[in-house]
Design a protein around this motif. Structure first.
Motif, PDB file in Angstrom:
ATOM      1  N   TRP A 164      29.007 117.438   2.663  1.00  0.00           N
ATOM      2  CA  TRP A 164      27.870 117.357   3.852  1.00  0.00           C
ATOM      3  C   TRP A 164      28.247 116.980   4.897  1.00  0.00           C
ATOM      4  O   TRP A 164      28.092 117.326   6.079  1.00  0.00           O
ATOM      5  N   GLY A 165      28.648 115.630   4.881  1.00  0.00           N
ATOM      6  CA  GLY A 165      28.794 114.884   6.134  1.00  0.00           C
ATOM      7  C   GLY A 165      29.674 115.660   7.387  1.00  0.00           C
ATOM      8  O   GLY A 165      29.323 115.683   8.513  1.00  0.00           O
ATOM      9  N   THR A 166      30.933 116.184   6.919  1.00  0.00           N
ATOM     10  CA  THR A 166      31.770 116.949   7.710  1.00  0.00           C
ATOM     11  C   THR A 166      30.933 118.152   8.259  1.00  0.00           C
ATOM     12  O   THR A 166      31.171 118.561   9.579  1.00  0.00           O
ATOM     13  N   ALA A 167      30.436 118.849   7.451  1.00  0.00           N
ATOM     14  CA  ALA A 167      29.720 120.207   7.895  1.00  0.00           C
ATOM     15  C   ALA A 167      28.858 119.995   8.893  1.00  0.00           C
ATOM     16  O   ALA A 167      28.750 120.495  10.047  1.00  0.00           O
ATOM     17  N   VAL A 168      27.858 118.821   8.909  1.00  0.00           N
ATOM     18  CA  VAL A 168      26.876 118.834   9.896  1.00  0.00           C
ATOM     19  C   VAL A 168      27.301 118.185  10.932  1.00  0.00           C
ATOM     20  O   VAL A 168      26.993 118.524  11.946  1.00  0.00           O
ATOM     21  N   LEU A 169      28.365 117.334  10.822  1.00  0.00           N
ATOM     22  CA  LEU A 169      29.266 116.727  12.245  1.00  0.00           C
ATOM     23  C   LEU A 169      29.573 117.900  12.829  1.00  0.00           C
ATOM     24  O   LEU A 169      29.501 118.090  14.082  1.00  0.00           O
ATOM     25  N   ASN A 170      30.351 118.991  12.213  1.00  0.00           N
ATOM     26  CA  ASN A 170      30.909 119.971  13.065  1.00  0.00           C
ATOM     27  C   ASN A 170      29.779 120.826  13.572  1.00  0.00           C
ATOM     28  O   ASN A 170      30.076 121.274  14.760  1.00  0.00           O
ATOM     29  N   GLY A 171      28.758 121.007  12.898  1.00  0.00           N
ATOM     30  CA  GLY A 171      27.441 121.437  13.549  1.00  0.00           C
ATOM     31  C   GLY A 171      27.149 120.821  14.990  1.00  0.00           C
ATOM     32  O   GLY A 171      26.921 121.543  15.965  1.00  0.00           O
ATOM     33  N   VAL A 172      27.130 119.231  14.864  1.00  0.00           N
ATOM     34  CA  VAL A 172      26.683 118.980  15.978  1.00  0.00           C
ATOM     35  C   VAL A 172      27.613 119.013  17.150  1.00  0.00           C
ATOM     36  O   VAL A 172      27.182 119.368  18.293  1.00  0.00           O
ATOM     37  N   LYS A 173      28.897 119.040  16.820  1.00  0.00           N
ATOM     38  CA  LYS A 173      30.009 119.064  17.763  1.00  0.00           C
ATOM     39  C   LYS A 173      30.247 120.408  18.372  1.00  0.00           C
ATOM     40  O   LYS A 173      30.224 120.570  19.679  1.00  0.00           O
ATOM     41  N   LEU A 174      29.779 121.262  17.583  1.00  0.00           N
ATOM     42  CA  LEU A 174      29.676 122.979  18.157  1.00  0.00           C
ATOM     43  C   LEU A 174      28.643 123.069  19.036  1.00  0.00           C
ATOM     44  O   LEU A 174      28.881 123.380  20.420  1.00  0.00           O
ATOM     45  N   ALA A 175      27.573 122.346  18.909  1.00  0.00           N
ATOM     46  CA  ALA A 175      26.330 122.484  19.914  1.00  0.00           C
ATOM     47  C   ALA A 175      26.780 121.625  21.049  1.00  0.00           C
ATOM     48  O   ALA A 175      26.659 122.302  21.940  1.00  0.00           O
ATOM     49  N   ALA A 176      27.345 120.388  20.892  1.00  0.00           N
ATOM     50  CA  ALA A 176      27.609 119.618  22.116  1.00  0.00           C
ATOM     51  C   ALA A 176      28.807 120.576  23.131  1.00  0.00           C
ATOM     52  O   ALA A 176      28.517 120.605  24.122  1.00  0.00           O
ATOM     53  N   LYS A 177      29.723 121.135  22.102  1.00  0.00           N
ATOM     54  CA  LYS A 177      30.690 121.970  22.953  1.00  0.00           C
ATOM     55  C   LYS A 177      30.177 123.056  23.818  1.00  0.00           C
ATOM     56  O   LYS A 177      30.647 123.154  24.738  1.00  0.00           O
ATOM     57  N   ASP A 178      29.228 123.792  23.073  1.00  0.00           N
ATOM     58  CA  ASP A 178      28.603 124.894  23.832  1.00  0.00           C
ATOM     59  C   ASP A 178      27.931 124.380  25.094  1.00  0.00           C
ATOM     60  O   ASP A 178      27.897 125.058  26.013  1.00  0.00           O
ATOM     61  N   VAL A 179      27.091 123.275  24.856  1.00  0.00           N
ATOM     62  CA  VAL A 179      26.476 122.878  26.200  1.00  0.00           C
ATOM     63  C   VAL A 179      27.268 122.313  27.098  1.00  0.00           C
ATOM     64  O   VAL A 179      27.209 122.504  28.210  1.00  0.00           O
ATOM     65  N   ASN A 180      28.578 121.616  26.815  1.00  0.00           N
ATOM     66  CA  ASN A 180      29.466 121.237  27.686  1.00  0.00           C
ATOM     67  C   ASN A 180      30.147 122.284  28.436  1.00  0.00           C
ATOM     68  O   ASN A 180      30.215 122.328  29.719  1.00  0.00           O
ATOM     69  N   GLU A 181      30.643 123.496  27.638  1.00  0.00           N
ATOM     70  CA  GLU A 181      31.172 124.359  28.161  1.00  0.00           C
ATOM     71  C   GLU A 181      30.113 125.254  28.925  1.00  0.00           C
ATOM     72  O   GLU A 181      30.702 125.935  30.290  1.00  0.00           O
ATOM     73  N   ALA A 182      29.098 125.133  29.012  1.00  0.00           N
ATOM     74  CA  ALA A 182      28.031 125.816  29.889  1.00  0.00           C
ATOM     75  C   ALA A 182      27.843 124.840  31.036  1.00  0.00           C
ATOM     76  O   ALA A 182      26.535 125.317  31.603  1.00  0.00           O
ATOM     77  N   GLY A 183      28.498 123.908  31.359  1.00  0.00           N
ATOM     78  CA  GLY A 183      28.355 123.195  32.554  1.00  0.00           C
ATOM     79  C   GLY A 183      27.588 121.920  32.282  1.00  0.00           C
ATOM     80  O   GLY A 183      27.287 120.970  33.340  1.00  0.00           O
ATOM     81  N   GLY A 184      27.437 121.609  31.029  1.00  0.00           N
ATOM     82  CA  GLY A 184      27.107 120.202  30.806  1.00  0.00           C
ATOM     83  C   GLY A 184      25.296 120.210  30.721  1.00  0.00           C
ATOM     84  O   GLY A 184      24.629 121.229  30.781  1.00  0.00           O
ATOM     85  N   LEU A 185      24.669 119.331  30.501  1.00  0.00           N
ATOM     86  CA  LEU A 185      22.941 119.227  30.165  1.00  0.00           C
ATOM     87  C   LEU A 185      22.436 118.879  31.579  1.00  0.00           C
ATOM     88  O   LEU A 185      22.794 117.635  32.001  1.00  0.00           O
ATOM     89  N   LYS A 186      21.965 119.652  32.136  1.00  0.00           N
ATOM     90  CA  LYS A 186      21.141 119.018  33.220  1.00  0.00           C
ATOM     91  C   LYS A 186      19.645 118.672  33.045  1.00  0.00           C
ATOM     92  O   LYS A 186      18.922 119.157  32.687  1.00  0.00           O
ATOM     93  N   VAL A 187      19.679 117.369  33.421  1.00  0.00           N
ATOM     94  CA  VAL A 187      18.353 116.771  33.065  1.00  0.00           C
ATOM     95  C   VAL A 187      17.928 116.173  34.215  1.00  0.00           C
ATOM     96  O   VAL A 187      18.595 115.265  35.219  1.00  0.00           O
ATOM     97  N   GLY A 188      16.761 116.716  35.101  1.00  0.00           N
ATOM     98  CA  GLY A 188      16.544 116.047  36.407  1.00  0.00           C
ATOM     99  C   GLY A 188      17.524 116.524  37.256  1.00  0.00           C
ATOM    100  O   GLY A 188      17.725 117.771  37.365  1.00  0.00           O
ATOM    101  N   ASP A 189      17.928 115.316  38.030  1.00  0.00           N
ATOM    102  CA  ASP A 189      19.078 116.030  39.122  1.00  0.00           C
ATOM    103  C   ASP A 189      20.607 115.719  38.589  1.00  0.00           C
ATOM    104  O   ASP A 189      21.437 115.517  39.469  1.00  0.00           O
ATOM    105  N   THR A 190      20.821 114.926  37.291  1.00  0.00           N
ATOM    106  CA  THR A 190      21.866 114.596  36.940  1.00  0.00           C
ATOM    107  C   THR A 190      22.413 115.566  35.660  1.00  0.00           C
ATOM    108  O   THR A 190      21.447 115.906  34.904  1.00  0.00           O
TER     109      THR A 190
END
Lengths: 291, 259, 387, 334
Positions: C41-67
């Protein structure tokens, strides 16, 4: 299944368990007998035996039966190296030898963790299906495991009784000082005794790998069981270990089936402590030469 | 001459072997008794039973009227029966002074609490123990070794230190286990002289297990001879040396007396 | 020499912490079981989180406010042990200064660290089965998986009707998760009219012959594996078949099909009815599985997409709240999300009546049967019924 | 067992307490080394450094308990169990009976002490390897019993949210507060150990481990002093367990396994088993290792194992053995 059949089935399970524990314990008691060292890394050599069996059958694709001798060889050679590097400087100093074996256990377990990763690896069983004797059922893979263990123990018995090496190790187990007066060179027998002992642990690991799974953590329970069998049977006594392992197997099977495995483990541990206090030499062990 | 040590019907069996066969003898106050006999006669076994190392199969040992049979060694010491060891036995890493202070443990054992907080009582008893130890060191004439580590002393000095450690426990009966072992004639004479002077000054009784005829004749008032665990002679030294059974026991070794 | 060695050692670790701050990185704490029985379970959910982070980073990162932030997943192994969980979360809070957690997932581990997370007002997503995981006094904790509390009854009703299961024994690990599941499963079977009894065993046991001998003596027609760890369920199935048990084996708890087939073998696993949190044939899910297996290799565990959506929702909540500094604002923004378009379909929060707070994810789930080593969906369920 | 001293080459640090003037040179070195280190966390004032410093003090307290036991040549593999007994006693007292924190530590000491006396009376007659095996079995038995009594111990889930430590109403769970408390607790422990070891009790301990037959022939009752050493060491472990429960806020049977005892042994031997400051040194050197090597947990354990074997073989006196020798050179003696 009638109640009598249930009782017999539990008894059969106990005997199977006892035979498996004997294979684990005989190496432990041999190492203590010849080297006077309680080897806390015994479980780790069992685990490495399991991995050796995994690589010979799954990765190299050799037939399952070939994994037993190869596991023995691989771990025995490793044992020779460990005896030279870790145990030789503490010969005759049981306390420091024991602490050193704890250090070795840490190195081997975490080394395996880094090499093989934490995931339990499954192996194809020796055989599929089950064998019936009347209403008693024995999983064929376990029956085969018992047959192999019996064969290994028979070979071990022959080696110990009828070969020069065996006699030398046995003499050393009886009395190291007397043995050396007969020209048995401890420098040779100590590593051999240790390698033989840990090799047997590896065989136990290889035999049980297909039954359960293989991972760097599988060493702790066999160490505890081997320790209990050897304490009850008597440190350094191989016949004692044989009787004690069947007794532990039966007690554990009946208690676990009726009261759960935790109560079974607790009961056996209690018996071990009582035996240690009442008869430190166990059923058939030799008195520890005091001082 | 009242009897202080009374051994009656002492029997000791190891499996089939009978090391002592209903041995009985006495040791009187201020007397020096030698326990002799050929090898395997049971001398050391008797010695170990009296000093509490071994519990006898049967028979009793009384000291000053109270039974000490089978008591552990540290309880027998409290009755005043203190033993030495055949091979040199010292606290190797401690100084000579500390060895002797520890030998007198029975005298300085004070309460747990005062020990813990080094209370006045403890400091006083410790100081007294050290003074007593210095006294014994002066008696033995080894003042210059007082602060060196016992392990580094010569064999002769370690033997003498073993004696001082035993004396520190203020014994009324001293059990000497082959004091002359490993010493040459001149050293053993010197040690015998020291034992005689100590016995004189401290008014203590001595039971001696020994092989050296010179040490025995020069120290002992009375001799007890053992053979195969049985007593075959018990009497003054001169008388016992003529006794034919004793001569046979030593295989007809005639008494050449010129040692 | 001794003193400067110790100072050097401490100084080195301080340095690493300081360096990360400089370059606008948002850290997500990820305490998961990466070794031991829970590793699947641990590795599966970790990969799920990493994939989400990867998608956001590849789309230019997380824009919150002005940073814009680069997402960094800080993963530690809690070895599926509660005491290790405390050490790991302590380190994430005090050293890495993390405020947003994916995990912990084991029930015992989560209970152990709840007070710490609460004191730091941290926001966390979990899949712990225990009913105490979420509640009004731990508002920062969201459960992104459905538990036996929600899914036991509908699935058991369907099993009794369609598979004809009458005499059942349930096997559970002797820990917080096991006890929580046992309670729900037992009530579900009894309400559905089956004769039912439960057995507990110690986590990490590998030899089940004694336990199974007692169970088989009760002459039952089905064994319920509920949500025990994947490798363990594989071992139980193999040993049960080896002891001559020919009855039905069902698993109404978390996903473990890959491990069951891997450990017990295709033949022993044939015909086992399992809970399936996802329908692999739904095209959006199939696309996710393809991407996951492309990135992390075959055999995706069913929990992975839940943590993918959970992470994306947490990041979206940060954007809605317009801050990464104030976890309470992010928490409220996350709770406000409803009908969120995730890989799992439309996702919203429920749980007001049962847990006193809306922190329980509500998504459709499925029942599947293992045929030739593959899951074949046989029923779709919601919190009330399965067809 | 007593021949243990003769066989391995012990450096000339007289384990025996040599009179005053030698002490000052050695203690001066240790004070010069440790006082600034003790103040370091307060200067740096980062919660991570406090966390490490608190763990160092905690390990040092528990390891110095083992140091007292090793003083009579007995090695205990049950140190984890005694820390566990103390931790559960203290935590349960605070949770169930609302006992104030300091009093709960007294209860922890009592619980560990009673258990140690019972076990000690049972097994201390055993020689060398058998005694160690008995303690190994006891440690496994403790974990088993705790798992079998879930109502008391919380079973595998353990006891969570143990209230933070507070003394006279003043909560000290804040990092600096707790660090000051545990540093003082460590100092108190070392003081108690020093008082025991330099008192006649310590003399008896050294006599028993130096030469058992001669100690008996001097009238020292070996069993009583062995049980005394075993009990005081286990009581210290129990108190350490109690403090750990308050700091971590969570305990479970898994926190006190065989490997807990193993870590304590490693710290004692690496630090040096013949000196009072050995456990502190061992804790200082080995505690930060897991935090620094956090990601590669396995590497840290391997380093533990290698250190243990190397120190056993080449430096039986441990690191404090080196410092003692350095202090001797400093004081112009040798």
């Amino acid at each position: 299944m009638s109640f009598e059949a249930f009782l017999i089935q539990t008894g059969v399970n106990g005997l199977i368990l006892g035979a498996l524990y004997l294979l684990m314990a005989v190496g432990f008691t041999l190492v203590f007998g010849s080297l006077r060292v309680v080897n806390f890394a015994h479980g780790e050599f069992y685990m490495l035996g399991g991995f050796a069996a995994y690589f010979t059958t799954v990765t190299m694709g050799l037939p399952a039966i070939a994994s037993i001798p190869l596991a023995f060889l691989f771990v025995a050679v490793l044992g020779l190296f460990c005896e030279r590097a870790v145990f030789r400087p503490f010969r005759g100093d049981e306390l420091n030898g024991m602490i050193a074996s704890i250090g070795l256990a840490l190195i081997l377990q975490n080394g395996a963790l880094m090499l093989f990763g934490p995931m339990p690896l499954a192996m194809p069983p020796f055989a599929e299906g089950l064998t019936r004797f009347g209403s008693i059922v024995i999983p064929t893979s376990r029956l085969l495991a018992i047959v192999i263990s019996a064969a290994v123990l028979a070979i071990f018995y022959v080696v110990m009784m009828h070969t020069r090496v065996g006699r030398a190790v046995r003499a050393m187990v009886q009395d190291a000082e007397v043995a050396s007066t007969f020209g048995i060179h401890p420098g040779l027998v100590y590593p051999l005794g240790f390698a033989l002992g840990v090799g047997l642990a590896a065989v136990a690991g290889a035999v049980m790998a297909p039954l359960f799974s293989v991972s760097p953590f599988t060493g702790h329970t066999p160490l505890l069981k081997a320790f209990l069998v050897v304490v009850l049977g008597g440190l350094g006594s191989i016949p004692g270990a044989a009787i004690a392992s069947l007794a532990v197997g039966l007690i554990e099977s009946y208690t676990a089936t009726f009261y759960g495995s935790l109560a079974a483990d607790g009961l056996i541990l209690l018996l071990a402590v009582i035996m240690l206090v009442m008869r430190p030499n166990g059923l058939l062990g030799r008195a520890m030469r005091v001082g | 001459m009242t009897a202080i040590l009374e051994v009656s019907d002492l029997t000791m069996r190891f499996g089939g072997l009978t090391a002592l066969d209903s041995l009985s003898f006495k040791v009187n106050d201020h007397e020096t008794v030698g326990l002799i006999g050929p090898n395997g006669a049971g001398k050391t076994t008797a010695f170990n039973v009296i000093s509490g190392v071994l519990a006898p199969t049967s028979g009793t040992v009384h000291y000053r009227g109270s039974a000490i049979t089978g008591l552990p060694t540290h309880r027998i010491v409290r009755h005043g029966v203190v033993r030495t060891f055949q091979s040199t036995s010292v606290f190797a890493k401690a100084s000579v002074l500390d060895n002797i202070v520890c030998g007198g443990f029975v005298n300085w054992e004070t309460g747990f609490v005062s020990n813990l907080f080094n209370g006045a009582k403890t400091r006083a008893t410790q100081a007294a123990a050290r003074d007593r130890a210095m006294e014994l060191i002066r008696l033995a004439g080894i003042e210059e070794l007082a602060h060196s580590a016992a392990g580094e002393l010569s064999y002769g000095h370690q033997k003498r230190l073993g004696l001082l450690v035993a004396l520190a426990a203020s014994p009324s009966l001293l059990l000497l286990d082959e004091p002359a072992a490993g010493l040459n004639a001149e050293e053993s004479e010197e040690l015998a002289e020291f034992i005689r002077s100590v016995k004189q000054q401290l008014q203590i009784a001595v039971l001696l297990v020994e092989h050296h005829i010179e040490m025995i004749t020069s120290l002992c008032d009375r001799l007890i001879v053992l053979e195969y665990g049985r007593k075959i002679a018990d009497g003054p030294v001169a008388e016992v040396r003529q006794d034919p059974r004793v001569v046979d026991a030593y295989l007809g070794v005639d008494d050449d007396d010129d040692a | 020499m001794k003193k400067n060695l110790a100072a050097l050692v401490l100084g080195a670790s301080l340095l690493t912490a300081a360096h990360a701050q400089a370059e606008d990185v948002l850290k997500l704490g990820a305490p998961f079981p990466l070794s031991g029985p829970g590793a699947a379970w641990g590795t599966a959910v970790l990969n799920g989180v990493k994939l989400a982070a990867k998608d956001v980073n590849e789309a230019g990162g997380l824009k919150v406010g002005d940073t814009t932030y680069k997402i960094e997943v800080v993963a530690y192994d809690d070895k599926y042990s509660a005491s290790e969980e405390v050490t790991v979360v302590n380190r994430l809070l005090s050293v890495e200064g993390v405020k947003f957690f994916t995990g912990p997932i084991p029930s015992a581990g989560l209970l152990a660290v709840q007070p710490m997370l609460k004191k730091a007002d941290a926001v966390a997503i979990t899949l712990a089965f225990t009913s105490k995981a979420i509640g009004p006094d731990y508002p920062g904790i969201f459960r992104v998986s459905i538990t036996s509390h929600e899914m036991a009854q509908p699935q058991v009703n369907w099993l009794i009707k369609n598979v004809g299961v009458k005499k059942v024994v349930g096997l559970f690990e002797n820990d917080e998760t096991g006890h929580a599941m046992e309670a729900d499963t037992a009530t579900a079977y009894k309400k559905a009219g089956a004769t039912y009894s439960s057995e507990f065993f110690e986590r990490g046991t590998v030899d089940f012959v004694s336990l199974l001998t007692r169970v088989l003596f009760k002459d039952i027609d089905a064994i319920e594996l509920s949500g025990m760890s994947p490798t363990t369920s594989g071992l139980i199935i193999k040993q049960a078949r080896e002891l001559g048990f020919t009855g039905k084996i069902v698993r109404t708890g978390g996903p473990a099909t890959q491990e069951i087939v891997h450990v017990a073998g295709k033949e022993a696993a044939e015909g086992i009815v399992v809970h399936a949190p996802i329908n692999p044939y739904d095209e959006q899910m199939a696309a996710f599985i393809a991407r996951y297996e492309g990135e992390y290799g075959a055999g995706m565990n069913g929990f992975a997409p839940f943590f993918y959506d959970g992470t994306r929702m947490m990041l979206k909540a940060m954007q809605d709240a317009g801050t990464v500094e104030d976890p309470i604002a992010v928490r409220d923004a996350m709770a406000a999300l409803s009908e969120y378009e995730g890989v799992l379909g439309k996702v919203s929060w429920v749980g007001e009546e049962t847990y006193g707070i809306n922190r329980q994810i509500s998504v459709p789930f499925y029942i599947a049967e293992i045929r030739d080593g593959k899951e074949k969906v046989v029923a779709t369920c919601n919190v009330i019924v399965c067809e | 067992m007593s021949e243990l001293q003769q066989t391995n080459p012990v450096p000339a640090t007289a384990k025996w307490k040599i009179p005053q003037e030698f002490l000052t040179a050695k203690s001066a070195t240790y004070c010069a080394l440790f006082l600034p280190l003790a103040a370091l966390p307060l200067l740096i004032d980062s919660s991570f450094v406090y966390h490490i410093a608190i763990l160092v003090c905690l390990n040092a307290i528990i390891t110095s308990g083992l140091g007292v036991i090793v003083r009579v040549d007995q090695l205990s593999l049950a140190h984890g169990a005694f820390a566990g007994i103390g931790a559960y006693a203290s935590a349960l007292a605070v949770i169930k009976l609302g006992v104030p924190f300091l009093l709960s530590l007294v209860l922890a000491a009592l619980a560990a002490g009673v258990a140690a006396v019972l076990l000690g009376r049972l097994v201390l007659g055993l020689k060398g390897v058998y005694f160690v095996l008995a303690t190994f079995a006891f440690n496994e038995l403790f974990r088993m019993i705790m798992l079998l009594l879930p109502e008391i111990s919380g079973g595998t889930n353990g006891l969570s949210n143990i209230p933070a430590a507070e003394i006279a109403g003043l909560e000290i769970s804040s990092k600096p507060g707790f660090y000051i408390f545990i540093a003082l607790a460590l100092a108190a422990t070392l003081l108690v150990v020093w008082m025991i070891l330099r008192s006649p009790i310590g003399r008896a301990f050294d006599a028993i481990s130096g030469n058992l037959p001669l100690a008996q022939a001097s009238g020292i009752p070996p069993r009583r002093y062995q049980i005394l050493a075993f009990t005081s060491g286990s009581v210290i472990a129990g108190v350490g367990g109690g403090i750990m429960a308050a700091y971590v806020g969570f305990i479970s049977p898994e926190s006190f396994t065989f490997w807990f005892s193993v870590n304590t042994i490693i710290m004692l031997i690496v630090g040096g088993r013949y000196s009072i400051m050995g456990p502190v040194l061992g804790a200082l050197l080995l505690t930060p290792l897991p935090e620094v090597l956090r990601s590669t947990g396995q590497l840290q354990q391997i380093i533990y194992g290698v250190c243990l074997i190397a120190i056993l073989r080449f430096m039986p006196g441990g690191v404090s053995g080196l410092i003692d020798r350095f202090a001797e050179l400093m004081s112009g003696r040798k």
